[in-house]
Scaffold this active site. Structure first.
Site, PDB file in Angstrom:
ATOM      1  N   CYS A  91      18.254  20.348  36.691  1.00  0.00           N
ATOM      2  CA  CYS A  91      16.964  20.091  36.074  1.00  0.00           C
ATOM      3  C   CYS A  91      16.155  21.380  36.057  1.00  0.00           C
ATOM      4  O   CYS A  91      15.164  21.522  36.769  1.00  0.00           O
ATOM      5  CB  CYS A  91      16.256  18.991  36.862  1.00  0.00           C
ATOM      6  SG  CYS A  91      14.909  18.302  35.953  1.00  0.00           S
TER       7      CYS A  91
ATOM      8  N   PRO B 295      35.700  47.495  49.007  1.00  0.00           N
ATOM      9  CA  PRO B 295      35.442  46.664  47.823  1.00  0.00           C
ATOM     10  C   PRO B 295      35.267  45.197  48.153  1.00  0.00           C
ATOM     11  O   PRO B 295      35.856  44.678  49.100  1.00  0.00           O
ATOM     12  CB  PRO B 295      36.718  46.855  46.997  1.00  0.00           C
ATOM     13  CG  PRO B 295      37.782  47.099  48.027  1.00  0.00           C
ATOM     14  CD  PRO B 295      37.116  47.821  49.166  1.00  0.00           C
ATOM     15  N   GLY B 296      34.452  44.526  47.361  1.00  0.00           N
ATOM     16  CA  GLY B 296      34.373  43.075  47.407  1.00  0.00           C
ATOM     17  C   GLY B 296      34.909  42.555  46.089  1.00  0.00           C
ATOM     18  O   GLY B 296      36.018  42.043  45.973  1.00  0.00           O
TER      19      GLY B 296
ATOM     20  N   ARG C 222      25.719  33.795  38.969  1.00  0.00           N
ATOM     21  CA  ARG C 222      25.618  35.151  38.420  1.00  0.00           C
ATOM     22  C   ARG C 222      24.911  35.197  37.059  1.00  0.00           C
ATOM     23  O   ARG C 222      24.089  36.090  36.818  1.00  0.00           O
ATOM     24  CB  ARG C 222      26.999  35.818  38.340  1.00  0.00           C
ATOM     25  CG  ARG C 222      27.684  35.920  39.731  1.00  0.00           C
ATOM     26  CD  ARG C 222      28.903  36.815  39.732  1.00  0.00           C
ATOM     27  NE  ARG C 222      28.531  38.200  39.603  1.00  0.00           N
ATOM     28  CZ  ARG C 222      28.694  38.917  38.513  1.00  0.00           C
ATOM     29  NH1 ARG C 222      29.256  38.383  37.444  1.00  0.00           N
ATOM     30  NH2 ARG C 222      28.290  40.166  38.471  1.00  0.00           N
TER      31      ARG C 222
HETATM   32  N1  LLP Z   1      29.664  47.170  50.999  1.00  0.00           N
HETATM   33  C1  LLP Z   1      28.383  46.807  51.151  1.00  0.00           C
HETATM   34  C2  LLP Z   1      27.613  47.344  52.277  1.00  0.00           C
HETATM   35  C3  LLP Z   1      27.790  45.907  50.237  1.00  0.00           C
HETATM   36  O1  LLP Z   1      26.515  45.559  50.384  1.00  0.00           O
HETATM   37  C4  LLP Z   1      28.561  45.398  49.176  1.00  0.00           C
HETATM   38  C5  LLP Z   1      27.976  44.438  48.222  1.00  0.00           C
HETATM   39  C6  LLP Z   1      29.908  45.802  49.073  1.00  0.00           C
HETATM   40  C7  LLP Z   1      30.421  46.701  49.994  1.00  0.00           C
HETATM   41  C8  LLP Z   1      30.820  45.298  48.001  1.00  0.00           C
HETATM   42  O2  LLP Z   1      30.402  45.637  46.738  1.00  0.00           O
HETATM   43  P1  LLP Z   1      31.391  45.318  45.507  1.00  0.00           P
HETATM   44  O3  LLP Z   1      32.666  46.085  45.719  1.00  0.00           O
HETATM   45  O4  LLP Z   1      31.637  43.873  45.509  1.00  0.00           O
HETATM   46  O5  LLP Z   1      30.658  45.763  44.314  1.00  0.00           O
HETATM   47  N2  LLP Z   1      25.860  39.242  44.012  1.00  0.00           N
HETATM   48  C9  LLP Z   1      26.107  40.429  43.202  1.00  0.00           C
HETATM   49  C10 LLP Z   1      26.750  41.537  44.019  1.00  0.00           C
HETATM   50  C11 LLP Z   1      25.994  41.883  45.286  1.00  0.00           C
HETATM   51  C12 LLP Z   1      26.705  42.895  46.110  1.00  0.00           C
HETATM   52  C13 LLP Z   1      26.161  42.987  47.485  1.00  0.00           C
HETATM   53  N3  LLP Z   1      26.783  43.979  48.291  1.00  0.00           N
HETATM   54  C14 LLP Z   1      26.940  40.051  41.978  1.00  0.00           C
HETATM   55  O6  LLP Z   1      27.257  38.882  41.800  1.00  0.00           O
HETATM   56  O7  LLP Z   1      27.262  40.916  41.164  1.00  0.00           O
END
Ligand code: LLP
Length: 444
Positions: free
Chosen positions: A366, A292-293, A330
């Site tokens: 801007c 997770p991120g 976002r």
């Molecule tokens: N693993 C891989 C290989 C990934 O590409 C990503 C996210 C994650 C894990 C983590 O995903 P998460 O658990 O955070 O959903 N900028 C976008 C999100 C882009 C995610 C990119 N990859 C936003 O603000 O929603």
């Protein structure tokens, strides 16, 4: 298990004092933070990050996708919680090392125990030249999202073992831009190409020790749950060399009122069952990872801004704050909805007891798209907020994932400061950029 039953458990994590009002973040006064560190400012609640790490302890390995929030203090905190880390670039490898992660695993496992964990894994669809150098030099484990990466790695580090990131042919995300599966996505090795890719790995002298699928970010759990079946089928094709499987990331968090936290126990059960079936088939232990991120850091993060102008354009009222899409991208990128609350300043604290009003919230840039209250496609909408006065603070919430990490210097705005709040004390963990920082490396 019925995947729709995975959506459950409404936990209130907003911690606001009253509708639309927030005077503190993790026990520290918003006004004090703004005055001491300036605005716009990112503030993170350390205990919330620890809590989210604890939520996932059932998994053998939790691996933080640091692209969500890669400040060194956050990485160090997450490392202290026993969480491993993912890197998509040399910069992220460098950050992981600077936060105290070892580049590679040490020691061999006892018979019948889980295979050792890789503290840092490089996951990408390409090696740029710098990342290949770093991975080769430091011995960092690679999760390959394209077959070309196999030969490139084999030339530099013969006999490596690798993980394959596989695109199962379907995906899901909160936006089409965060859907990483199916033909519309560049990510991962196409699931039907596995036999050919396994041959290429064998010719290159590499062994495939792990399998990873990540179908998108902010997906719902019913889509995520479908991945387990696909992964199981591909795992059988790969065979007994597998000692690790990863469910990828994508765990959603509730942004809007009424949205709920996912049933993590049910999700783990599904993956644990998959792992057990594979263990029975292969006759050895399999490490189960999640990556997770957003889940680990989103709810910990707040953007503190100051209201600098209030104006009406015809019938629509705008609050203009000192953060823009250079600070939090976002909303302009995906039409993402973030909770907002007002912190009235002492001078006109009474304003908060007054009525609410419908306002659009924008920033200083801007560009017309510099609006925090917009739908996907750029359509400006309004938010009901307590009546504000210039000088009040506006707090944008659930901004700890893909917030600072996607901030930019557009309009030559400095990157904001970041503070980490722990046990009621705020600590500066990244200084605001200076005008000199903005032109560093440039010449006339
Ligand atoms: N693993 C891989 C290989 C990934 O590409 C990503 C996210 C994650 C894990 C983590 O995903 P998460 O658990 O955070 O959903 N900028 C976008 C999100 C882009 C995610 C990119 N990859 C936003 O603000 O929603």
């Amino acid at each position: 298990m019925n995947p729709s039953s995975l959506e459950a458990h409404n936990r209130d994590t907003t911690g606001r004092e009253a509708a639309g009002i927030r005077r503190q973040i993790a026990g520290v006064s918003v006004a004090d933070l703004a005055q001491q560190y300036g605005t716009p400012l990112y503030a993170y609640d350390a205990e919330m990050i620890r809590r989210r790490c604890r939520d996932l302890t059932a998994w053998d390995t939790v691996r933080f996708a640091q692209k969500a929030c890669s400040n060194l203090a956050v990485l160090n905190l997450i490392r202290g919680a026993g969480v491993m880390v993912d890197a998509v670039s040399v910069g992220e490898i460098h950050r992981a090392l600077a936060a105290g992660y070892s580049p590679h695993t040490s020691g061999t496992p006892a018979a019948d125990s889980l295979p050792p964990v890789h503290p840092i894994v490089y996951t990408a669809d390409i090696f740029d030249r710098e990342s290949l150098d770093a991975v080769a030099m430091l011995g960092i484990h690679t999760n390959c999202g394209s077959a070309d990466m196999l030969e490139q790695l084999a030339q530099r580090v013969p006999g490596s073992s690798v993980t394959l990131r596989v695109n199962p042919g379907f995906g899901h995300g909160h936006s089409q831009k965060t859907n990483t599966g199916g033909e519309g996505s560049k990510h991962g090795i196409w699931h039907e190409d596995i036999p050919e890719v396994l041959k290429r790995a064998e010719w290159a002298g590499l062994s495939v020790s792990g399998l990873h699928m990540h179908i998108g970010s902010g997906a719902d759990l019913s889509h995520l749950a479908e991945v387990a079946g696909s992964l199981e089928r591909v795992a059988i094709e790969i065979g007994r060399s597998l000692t690790m499987i990863s469910a990828g990331g994508g765990l959603p968090v509730p942004y809007k009122p009424g949205e709920v936290h996912a049933d993590l126990a049910g999700y783990f059960q599904l993956w644990d069952d998959t792992r057990k079936k594979l263990e029975a088939t292969f006759g050895h232990r399999i490490r189960l990872e999640i990556e997770p991120g957003r889940y680990l850091t989103a709810e910990s993060g707040f953007v503190v801004t100051e209201v600098r102008a209030i104006k009406s354009q015809g019938s629509r009222k705008y609050l203009l704050v000192d953060a823009g899409f250079n600070t939090l991208a976002r909303p302009v990128l995906y039409g993402s909805w973030h909770p907002m609350s007002l912190c009235p300043t002492a001078m006109h604290a009474g304003a908060a007891d007054g009525p609410f009003e419908e306002v659009a919230v924008g920033g200083p840039l801007c560009e017309s798209g510099d609006i925090f209250t917009q739908q996907d496609g750029g359509f400006v909408e309004t938010r009901s907020l307590p009546c504000a006065t210039v000088g009040d603070y506006l707090v944008i919430e659930i901004a700890g994932a893909y917030g600072f990490a996607m901030a930019s210097n557009y309009n030559s705005k400095p990157l904001p400061a970041e503070v980490l709040i722990d046990a009621g004390k705020a600590r500066l963990v990244r200084a605001r950029q200076t005008p000199e920082d903005l032109v560093r490396g440039e010449t006339c």
